[in-house]
Design an enzyme around this catalytic site. Structure first.
Site, PDB file in Angstrom:
ATOM      1  N   TRP B 327     -60.714  62.565 -79.435  1.00 13.40           N
ATOM      2  CA  TRP B 327     -62.128  62.188 -79.392  1.00 13.40           C
ATOM      3  C   TRP B 327     -62.703  62.434 -77.993  1.00 13.40           C
ATOM      4  O   TRP B 327     -63.862  62.843 -77.842  1.00 13.40           O
ATOM      5  CB  TRP B 327     -62.282  60.706 -79.748  1.00 13.40           C
ATOM      6  N   HIS B 328     -61.864  62.198 -76.972  1.00 12.03           N
ATOM      7  CA  HIS B 328     -62.376  62.316 -75.611  1.00 12.03           C
ATOM      8  C   HIS B 328     -62.654  63.754 -75.203  1.00 12.03           C
ATOM      9  O   HIS B 328     -63.471  63.992 -74.319  1.00 12.03           O
ATOM     10  CB  HIS B 328     -61.397  61.676 -74.621  1.00 12.03           C
ATOM     11  N   GLY B 329     -61.971  64.690 -75.766  1.00 15.31           N
ATOM     12  CA  GLY B 329     -62.274  66.057 -75.362  1.00 15.31           C
ATOM     13  C   GLY B 329     -61.321  67.067 -75.964  1.00 15.31           C
ATOM     14  O   GLY B 329     -60.267  66.725 -76.508  1.00 15.31           O
TER      15      GLY B 329
END
Lengths: 547, 477
Positions: B327-329
């Site tokens: 989700w973060h990257g």
């Protein structure tokens, strides 16, 4: 009337108002305290505009950039200035025009140097004109002094990264609201980020800036280029600028040059000062490339449409390359010549008669044609194999400085130019660091760990003298850029094989590439580190202005 | 639009607040919030409004359709449609570039292609946040936790509410929508002052703490890119980035909470002194709370949570944290970072450390806190770095043991970190002692202390705030 209304309102609604203030007392008291603090600082410390500006960043760890320090000094200069004529523009003016010389030749007029750098761009120079006029009541004439290859172009616009800094600190309405507390940012950052009491000159300022400070205030904005010697070489086609924006509607006569110069001309008109456009001479060894004609045409259009802008020298003037320290920076010993050149131009602009005596008639020069010799740029790897032996010696000499900085090995000193060594030895911290590194490398050697270098990933280019008068068959130069890998590892005593434990790549960009002189002796090329200090190569007995 | 810009603080927020005061009791108030939010978002690019609208409109109608449908199969299909479209949108913008680059890099290495291909896809700011927010709307309707809204404007003001649009907190519809739907009274003077305090404290954390931490970290990475290395550089990155990301993200949340409170809206708390956690599970209850609870409720628990065998729990933890990392990257190191935290959670759970820590005396708890902080810092190296940096950074930490020739740099870089870290530690400790955040403690102090703090924050911002500061880190997520 307002006072009456306010007092009436207060008296009639004193209870409601008191209740309102009481409800929001946290914010009221905080706001009042901030206001009083700002007023107190303003009254007691009376910070100047430069001190209140955010031009200097005062960051943790990282020092200020030269460009920002330069702008900061220019703002300070403007606050004290009594100039009637100033220059703005790129670094060709900053390093070439000494007001001390110019002012001796322009009668009662007073000239000061507000040239900055190419990475400010035309927008910044336009803003600077407005700012200077607002600060210097005596200002009458502004000279936009630029290197012809710094004419507005796509490439030039891309490097104009400092224009917002000028806008936000000198030309934006918010400037008036800059906090007076800003004046103490330097002290606060020193204490918080360095745990040091602030001193005027310290590590967060660059050495170049220290030199500049030492030169102030007598320099009046002039800053001599460092005295390092770039040989008389052909740098090839360095410039390939796009002067027209492809997105402009077809048939539109405006391009980058027209638009950006118009921007500066409008700023000058708004400020009520006369604008002149003067180009720095260009070095003979730089090939202007194929874009000269379109640029010339567009410049001519601008001149035709803007008769109020003075352009006293319509032709590009080419000076021998030996008079330059860099592409467009005049070497220190020729600054007086370029300053005299500007003084002659200014005399004409302000209506003073020509100077008596034998001086070059700079206004009657023809547009020079310059035939370049064969640039003979070749990959040095191939060239070295053919011409230089032993190859390893040359490469050792080329990278001696880097190896010395990496390891502190005293053996490397023999291959480093004397002025460089003297410079290193003058800095105690550097000496201590190098001694400490050498102790460490020795320690590694005791553990069987060696340092080796891989030169194969470097792009090396031979550059040759091109000026016929100066050309010498026994001297040539090598430019090095790209990656050099320093590897730490162990060597197997039996097989001689080397196992890499760690690798440190060091990158040299083309801009700061090394230029190493080589001398031919007995039919072979050898590194000649002393050559960098040999000024006799660049002496100019035939200089027309000295005669 | 940046929260830490004059544009926002001195123009946008006051103007919208004034308009809000005028329209507060009318039906137009949520039109105002929607329009203002769209302007706030469109400053970064009008085109970015399209995916936001697409995702919102889809979930608005899918939510209504799920509620109306009596067929469990159809309801499930509709939910799957919402999940699929939202994740497809997110994947396209967030991961397709990385996937294509990775794939073509592989093909280049195998000599099937001459050059790798990198598609030009700009990531709309905050897409990960609003996608999760609208997904929770349909999921909650599917679960019967709430009924769909019929007023599209209210719904859009929920999805695009500007204080939390770009970087959260990820609000649940059940929490935020009812607040937006009701007619709100003008907030009390106490709340107003607290909102201003939150905004000023957030600005202080952003421009003084986060940006200066970032300046140190960026300086190290700049040196790495030119091949310069010194002993302890990796440690400086770990500590520096730990400070930067915490201050940056919590500053955003504080400003968001303060801004929302001015409009009478209470947003979810997103941080609770996370670096004073003694175990990984405590950390994730205190760090990015809105995301960790979202993932817990919509991923971990549906997978079975900790209700199965130990092996199943470990599997669930790894899957959850893998998705959290993703989700973060887009990047292998984000996934590694997620898996690393999955490993820590599983390790503490399997070895019983979670329970041991709860029963240890206070002084030993602080030892665990210190250990946990360093484990988190280690993870931040993965989060911040590129793959090619890792060996160098970890190598420099090892060099500290016997290095003396480069220690000068380590000291120079640690000094600002210690100065900034002391402020973070002190404020967190004050919050931790009352099991809340610093600002909440500050709110309960006498008024003159609050005034003095506002003056101190102002002076800090002027004297030590980084000029030309960076964008909020979580904008890129």
């Amino acid at each position: 009337l307002w006072l009456f209304i306010a007092v009436s309102f207060f008296l009639e609604n004193v209870r409601a108002l008191s209740s309102f203030i009481s409800s929001f007392r946290i914010l009221f008291v905080a706001g009042l305290a901030i206001l009083l603090l700002e007023l107190a600082v303003k009254l007691i410390a009376s910070p100047t505009l430069a001190e209140r500006s955010d031009v200097l960043l005062h960051e943790a760890v990282q020092g200020e950039t030269f460009d920002r320090l330069l702008l900061w000094e220019k703002i300070k200069l403007a606050e004290e200035s009594r100039a009637t004529i100033v220059t703005v523009g790129d670094s060709s003016g900053l390093h070439s025009l000494n007001p001390d010389i110019v002012n001796r030749l322009i009668g009662d007029e007073r000239y000061e140097n507000f040239s900055t750098g190419a990475n400010y761009g035309y927008e910044a120079w336009a803003d600077l004109i407005g700012f200077l006029k607002s600060r210097i009541s005596t200002l009458k004439t502004v000279v936009l002094y630029i290197n012809p290859w710094q004419l507005p172009s796509e490439g030039q616009r891309q490097i104009s990264v400092l224009a917002p800094v000028v806008r936000q600190n000198l030309a934006h309405p918010w400037v008036l609201l800059k906090s007076s507390l800003n004046a103490f940012r330097y002290e606060a950052s020193r204490l918080a980020f360095w745990w040091m009491l602030p001193r005027k000159q310290d590590a967060s300022y660059s050495k170049t800036y220290q030199e500049m400070l030492a030169a102030q205030p007598e320099s009046l904005g002039f800053f001599p280029e460092q005295d390092f010697r770039v040989p008389d070489v052909n740098f090839g086609k360095q410039y390939s600028f796009k002067y027209h924006d492809p997105w402009y509607p077809a048939g539109n006569r405006a391009g980058f040059i027209y638009d950006d110069l118009r921007l500066v001309a409008s700023a000058a008109a708004r400020a009520g000062v006369e604008l002149a456009l003067v180009f720095n001479p260009v070095p003979s060894a730089v090939d202007p490339g194929e874009c000269e004609d379109p640029a010339r045409a567009e410049l001519d259009r601008f001149i035709a449409d803007h008769p109020e802008v003075q352009v006293p020298l319509q032709n590009q003037q080419i000076w021998p390359h030996r008079k330059f320290a860099r592409f467009n920076h005049i070497a220190q010993e020729y600054v007086w010549e370029s300053s005299v050149r500007l003084a002659l131009i200014l005399r004409r602009l302000v209506g003073l008669p020509p100077l008596p005596g034998k001086l070059p008639d700079i206004f009657s020069f023809e547009a020079a044609k310059h035939e370049l010799e064969d640039p003979a740029n070749r990959q040095i790897g191939e060239w070295l194999d053919e011409n230089i032996s032993p190859e390893a010696d040359v490469k050792r000499a080329v990278f001696a400085f880097h190896r010395y900085m990496l390891t502190g090995d005293p053996a490397e000193r023999a291959s480093i130019a004397r002025p460089t060594l003297e410079h290193i030895d003058r800095i105690p911290f550097l000496r201590e660091t190098l001694d400490s590194r050498w102790a460490k490398v020795n320690g590694l050697r005791e553990q069987g760990i060696e340092v080796t270098y891989d030169y194969n990933t470097l792009a090396l280019t031979m550059v040759r003298p091109v000026d016929g008068a100066e050309s010498r068959d026994d001297i040539c130069y090598v430019q090095c850029s790209g990656f050099l890998h320093a590897s730490f590892g162990r060597r197997d005593p039996q097989s001689g094989g080397f196992t890499v434990a760690d690798m440190y790549p060091v990158f040299w960009s083309a801009e700061r590439s090394l230029v190493i002189p080589l001398r031919r002796e007995d039919g072979r090329w050898k590194a000649d580190p002393e050559q960098t200090a040999d000024h006799s190569l660049h002496a100019d007995p035939s200089n027309e202005a000295t005669q | 639009m940046k929260f830490n810009s004059l544009q926002y603080v001195a123009l946008f927020l006051p103007v919208v607040l004034c308009l809000y005061a005028i329209f507060r009791r009318t039906k137009a108030v949520n039109y105002l919030i929607w329009i203002a939010s769209s302007i706030f978002y469109a400053v970064g690019g009008v085109i970015y409004l399209l995916p936001l609208l697409a995702s919102s409109i889809l979930d608005f109608f899918v939510g209504a359709a799920i509620y109306k449908s009596q067929s469990p199969t159809k309801r499930k299909r509709l939910l799957q449609l919402s999940v699929f479209v939202n994740l497809a949108l997110l994947s396209y913008f967030k991961y397709s570039r990385w996937l294509v680059e990775s794939l073509t890099n592989g093909l280049v290495k195998l000599d099937f292609m001459e050059y790798p291909y990198s598609p030009e896809i700009d990531l709309p700011p905050g897409i990960s946040f609003y996608t999760f927010q609208t997904l929770s709307y349909t999921a909650d309707i599917y679960r019967g936790h709430m009924v769909p809204r019929t007023n599209f404007v209210d719904y859009m003001s929920f999805v695009s509410f500007f204080p939390q649009l770009v970087a959260g907190p990820i609000e649940r519809a059940a929490d935020l929508l009812p607040q937006l739907e009701k007619t709100r009274n003008w907030i009390s003077s106490s709340d107003f002052q607290f909102a201003v305090l939150l905004i000023v404290w957030g600005l202080f954390k952003k421009v003084v703490l986060a940006d200066n931490f970032g300046s140190v970290v960026d300086s190290v990475y700049n040196q790495i890119s030119t091949g310069t290395m010194w002993a302890g550089a990796g440690l400086v990155v770990a500590y520096g980035f730990a400070g930067q990301i915490y201050c940056d993200f919590s500053a955003y949340t504080d400003i968001a909470r303060g801004s929302a409170l001015l409009f009478g809206i209470n947003l979810t708390r997103n941080f609770l002194t996370p670096y004073l956690s003694a175990t990984p599970s405590q950390l994730w209850r205190r760090w990015h709370i809105s995301l960790s609870t979202w993932i817990r409720d919509y991923v971990y628990i549906p997978l079975g949570g900790n209700q199965g065998t130990t092996l199943m729990t470990v599997r669930n933890l790894f899957i959850t944290m893998f998705l959290c990392g993703l989700w973060h990257g887009a990047g292998i190191l984000f996934i590694l970072w997620g898996l690393y935290h999955g490993f820590l959670l599983a390790l503490y759970r399997v070895t019983g450390l979670d329970r041991i820590v709860d029963r240890t005396p206070i002084w030993l708890k602080w030892v665990f806190v210190l250990l946990m902080f360093h484990l988190v810092c280690l993870g931040w190296i993965f989060f911040r770095s590129q793959p090619e940096h890792l060996s160098s950074l970890f190598g420099t930490i090892g060099m500290l043991a016997n290095a003396d020739w480069s220690r000068y740099y380590f000291t120079v870089y640690m000094i600002p970190l210690l100065s900034l870290g002391a402020v973070v530690f002190a404020s967190d400790l004050i919050g931790f002692s009352r099991n809340t955040e610093f600002c909440d403690v500050l709110r309960r102090t006498p008024w003159f202390i609050q005034s003095a703090c506002i003056v101190a924050f102002y002076c800090g911002i002027i004297l030590l705030g980084k000029r030309e500061g960076a964008q909020f880190i979580y904008f890129q997520f």
